[in-house]
Design a protein around this motif. Structure first.
Motif, PDB file in Angstrom:
ATOM      1  N   VAL A 150      -7.988   5.127   5.501  1.00  0.00           N
ATOM      2  CA  VAL A 150      -8.044   6.579   5.439  1.00  0.00           C
ATOM      3  C   VAL A 150      -7.389   7.082   6.708  1.00  0.00           C
ATOM      4  O   VAL A 150      -7.881   6.842   7.807  1.00  0.00           O
ATOM      5  N   ARG A 151      -6.259   7.737   6.565  1.00  0.00           N
ATOM      6  CA  ARG A 151      -5.530   8.191   7.747  1.00  0.00           C
ATOM      7  C   ARG A 151      -6.149   9.429   8.369  1.00  0.00           C
ATOM      8  O   ARG A 151      -6.355   9.490   9.565  1.00  0.00           O
ATOM      9  N   LYS A 152      -6.429  10.431   7.541  1.00  0.00           N
ATOM     10  CA  LYS A 152      -7.039  11.645   8.095  1.00  0.00           C
ATOM     11  C   LYS A 152      -7.665  12.456   6.982  1.00  0.00           C
ATOM     12  O   LYS A 152      -7.306  12.321   5.807  1.00  0.00           O
ATOM     13  N   VAL A 153      -8.614  13.277   7.380  1.00  0.00           N
ATOM     14  CA  VAL A 153      -9.267  14.217   6.477  1.00  0.00           C
ATOM     15  C   VAL A 153      -9.152  15.585   7.138  1.00  0.00           C
ATOM     16  O   VAL A 153      -9.584  15.765   8.270  1.00  0.00           O
TER      17      VAL A 153
ATOM     18  N   SER B  73      -8.004  18.079   2.478  1.00  0.00           N
ATOM     19  CA  SER B  73      -6.893  17.168   2.249  1.00  0.00           C
ATOM     20  C   SER B  73      -7.279  15.801   2.804  1.00  0.00           C
ATOM     21  O   SER B  73      -7.737  15.697   3.941  1.00  0.00           O
ATOM     22  N   ILE B  74      -7.105  14.770   1.990  1.00  0.00           N
ATOM     23  CA  ILE B  74      -7.422  13.400   2.388  1.00  0.00           C
ATOM     24  C   ILE B  74      -6.140  12.580   2.296  1.00  0.00           C
ATOM     25  O   ILE B  74      -5.514  12.524   1.241  1.00  0.00           O
ATOM     26  N   TRP B  75      -5.752  11.960   3.405  1.00  0.00           N
ATOM     27  CA  TRP B  75      -4.573  11.096   3.435  1.00  0.00           C
ATOM     28  C   TRP B  75      -5.067   9.659   3.490  1.00  0.00           C
ATOM     29  O   TRP B  75      -5.877   9.307   4.345  1.00  0.00           O
ATOM     30  N   LEU B  76      -4.589   8.826   2.567  1.00  0.00           N
ATOM     31  CA  LEU B  76      -5.024   7.436   2.563  1.00  0.00           C
ATOM     32  C   LEU B  76      -3.904   6.513   2.129  1.00  0.00           C
ATOM     33  O   LEU B  76      -3.005   6.902   1.394  1.00  0.00           O
TER      34      LEU B  76
ATOM     35  N   PHE C  73      -2.710   3.171   9.883  1.00  0.00           N
ATOM     36  CA  PHE C  73      -2.959   4.043  11.012  1.00  0.00           C
ATOM     37  C   PHE C  73      -4.174   3.572  11.797  1.00  0.00           C
ATOM     38  O   PHE C  73      -4.196   3.601  13.016  1.00  0.00           O
ATOM     39  N   LEU C  74      -5.206   3.138  11.096  1.00  0.00           N
ATOM     40  CA  LEU C  74      -6.420   2.698  11.760  1.00  0.00           C
ATOM     41  C   LEU C  74      -6.284   1.242  12.195  1.00  0.00           C
ATOM     42  O   LEU C  74      -5.959   0.375  11.408  1.00  0.00           O
ATOM     43  N   SER C  75      -6.543   0.998  13.464  1.00  0.00           N
ATOM     44  CA  SER C  75      -6.492  -0.383  13.935  1.00  0.00           C
ATOM     45  C   SER C  75      -7.741  -1.132  13.492  1.00  0.00           C
ATOM     46  O   SER C  75      -8.712  -0.541  13.031  1.00  0.00           O
ATOM     47  N   ARG C  76      -7.703  -2.421  13.619  1.00  0.00           N
ATOM     48  CA  ARG C  76      -8.826  -3.251  13.200  1.00  0.00           C
ATOM     49  C   ARG C  76     -10.093  -2.882  13.979  1.00  0.00           C
ATOM     50  O   ARG C  76     -11.183  -2.839  13.425  1.00  0.00           O
TER      51      ARG C  76
ATOM     52  N   MET D 187       0.852  -1.174   0.000  1.00  0.00           N
ATOM     53  CA  MET D 187       0.000   0.000   0.000  1.00  0.00           C
ATOM     54  C   MET D 187       0.895   1.234   0.000  1.00  0.00           C
ATOM     55  O   MET D 187       1.963   1.242   0.589  1.00  0.00           O
ATOM     56  N   VAL D 188       0.438   2.254  -0.672  1.00  0.00           N
ATOM     57  CA  VAL D 188       1.199   3.488  -0.806  1.00  0.00           C
ATOM     58  C   VAL D 188       0.423   4.594  -0.122  1.00  0.00           C
ATOM     59  O   VAL D 188      -0.805   4.630  -0.157  1.00  0.00           O
ATOM     60  N   LEU D 189       1.139   5.506   0.503  1.00  0.00           N
ATOM     61  CA  LEU D 189       0.502   6.644   1.157  1.00  0.00           C
ATOM     62  C   LEU D 189       0.292   7.755   0.133  1.00  0.00           C
ATOM     63  O   LEU D 189       1.228   8.175  -0.543  1.00  0.00           O
ATOM     64  N   TYR D 190      -0.951   8.203   0.008  1.00  0.00           N
ATOM     65  CA  TYR D 190      -1.306   9.278  -0.909  1.00  0.00           C
ATOM     66  C   TYR D 190      -1.948  10.422  -0.138  1.00  0.00           C
ATOM     67  O   TYR D 190      -2.634  10.200   0.856  1.00  0.00           O
ATOM     68  N   GLU D 191      -1.729  11.623  -0.634  1.00  0.00           N
ATOM     69  CA  GLU D 191      -2.472  12.795  -0.164  1.00  0.00           C
ATOM     70  C   GLU D 191      -3.258  13.318  -1.357  1.00  0.00           C
ATOM     71  O   GLU D 191      -2.691  13.543  -2.424  1.00  0.00           O
ATOM     72  N   ILE D 192      -4.550  13.501  -1.172  1.00  0.00           N
ATOM     73  CA  ILE D 192      -5.397  14.046  -2.223  1.00  0.00           C
ATOM     74  C   ILE D 192      -5.893  15.399  -1.744  1.00  0.00           C
ATOM     75  O   ILE D 192      -6.519  15.497  -0.689  1.00  0.00           O
ATOM     76  N   VAL D 193      -5.589  16.439  -2.489  1.00  0.00           N
ATOM     77  CA  VAL D 193      -6.077  17.782  -2.177  1.00  0.00           C
ATOM     78  C   VAL D 193      -7.288  18.036  -3.071  1.00  0.00           C
ATOM     79  O   VAL D 193      -7.222  17.866  -4.284  1.00  0.00           O
ATOM     80  N   VAL D 194      -8.391  18.420  -2.432  1.00  0.00           N
ATOM     81  CA  VAL D 194      -9.666  18.554  -3.119  1.00  0.00           C
ATOM     82  C   VAL D 194     -10.184  19.974  -2.945  1.00  0.00           C
ATOM     83  O   VAL D 194     -10.156  20.518  -1.841  1.00  0.00           O
TER      84      VAL D 194
END
Length: 152
Positions: free
Chosen positions: A62-65, A91-94, A132-135, A26-33
């Motif tokens: 999804v790490r953070k919005v 900003s969406i980090w996933l 980042f998110l646990s199960r 998995m790759v970490l992406y930041e999407i700016v909207v």
């Protein structure tokens, strides 16, 4: 049948790329909207929920919005037959596979409230299944989403 350079089903090779050729991490992406400033807040939240649900269903995180607030645009943008002078920046980090990012970008392209979006690949990569998110948090989010859709 004539031999071809791409291979044939008879010799076990096909012209398509197998899963081994794609990334197994998995790759970490930041999407700016840029979101339409006139769009109702509930519609934006619903879109973010749908996007997060899509990423979760494809084993992503999804790490953070972040909501950066409303800002004036450098120039007027025309979208949906309307000229926009300001927009809400988010900003969406996933963490996701590249194919999932393409699917998320397609969702954004067809949403009328999204004026523009751009994606950035960040340096950090995570092994499959880590994030980042646990199960427990993911399961709680999925239960809440099921209750939310069941209440409609």
């Amino acid at each position: 049948r004539l031999p071809c350079s791409r291979g044939s089903p008879q010799d076990g090779r096909s012209g398509r790329r197998s899963a081994a050729h794609t990334t197994d991490r998995m790759v970490l992406y930041e999407i700016v909207v840029l979101v339409d400033s006139q769009a109702p807040g509930q519609r934006v939240v619903d879109f973010l929920r749908r996007t997060a649900r899509h990423v979760f269903s494809r084993s992503g995180n999804v790490r953070k919005v972040e909501n950066w607030g409303e800002r004036p645009l450098a120039y007027r943008m025309r979208r949906n037959r309307t000229k926009h002078a300001s927009a809400r920046y988010m900003s969406i980090w996933l963490d996701a596979h590249p194919v999932v990012l393409q699917e998320v970008e397609k969702l954004m392209r067809f949403n009328q409230d999204i004026l523009r979006h751009t994606s950035f690949k960040r340096k950090l990569t995570l092994p499959e299944g880590e994030g980042f998110l646990s199960r427990e948090i993911r399961e709680a989010a999925q239960r809440a989403e099921a209750e939310y859709t069941g209440a409609k």
